[in-house]
Design an enzyme around this catalytic site. Structure first.
Site: not given
Length: 192
Positions: A7-9, A11, A48, A50, A63
């Site tokens: 999806g887009g930013a 979204s 994110h 938290a 990571e």
């Protein structure tokens, strides 16, 4: 079973992917591909982290900015029966691509190694036997970028999304927070 969520930013794709993971599985491994290269990204990452911590769902965070295929291979090799109930969520594929793009200095060195890395990743996704959710941005729906490097990145992201979506049993497009199962709606040539 691999699930692809795009999806887009802003979204709602990451939120949907996390909800899907929490509803279907008992715990998860969150593979975060972003790197804190500036203050704004550091703040996003912290938020994110938290949010995941306060979700009540047991996430283990890894990571992995570059060696995503290697990470999936290592998880696959565990062969642990717990992995059947433990979902791996990759967020996000286009950040991984961006990291690879600049680590390889694609503008100067071309795309051969980048294409090799994306093929290797697609192969690892196809081999991965445990629950897997992959989040990616749909960057090709926006404006055409002004410079050649940005257009090249947009094109590579589109190719990568197509390659990975083919490896996944389900593909969701999230727009305005609403997920749509694309493979259920997929046009089939034999229907003509």
């Amino acid at each position: 079973m691999a699930i692809f969520v795009t999806g887009g930013a802003r979204s709602g794709k990451s939120h949907f992917a996390e909800q899907l993971a929490q509803k279907k599985y008992s715990s998860g491994i969150y593979i975060a591909t972003s790197e804190a290269l500036d203050e704004e990204m550091t703040a996003r990452i912290t938020k994110h982290q938290a949010d995941r911590k306060h979700s009540g769902f047991p996430w283990e965070t890894l990571e992995v900015p570059l060696k995503l295929g290697d990470c999936l291979r290592e998880l696959r090799s565990l062969g642990d029966s717990k992995m059947q109930q433990r979902v791996v969520l990759v967020d996000c594929l286009t950040l991984w691509l961006s990291n690879c793009f600049f680590a390889l200095d694609v503008e100067l060195n071309g795309t051969d190694r980048l294409h090799e890395m994306t093929r290797e990743l697609a192969e690892e996704i196809a081999r991965y036997p445990y629950p897997l959710i992959i989040v990616s941005n749909e960057v090709g729906d926006g404006i055409v970028p002004m410079d050649a490097l940005s257009r090249q990145y947009r094109d590579e992201a589109g190719r990568l999304n197509q390659l990975i979506a083919k490896q996944c049993e389900q593909v969701f497009l999230v727009t305005a927070g609403i997920p749509v199962d694309l493979k259920k709606l997929e046009f089939r040539w034999e229907e003509l």
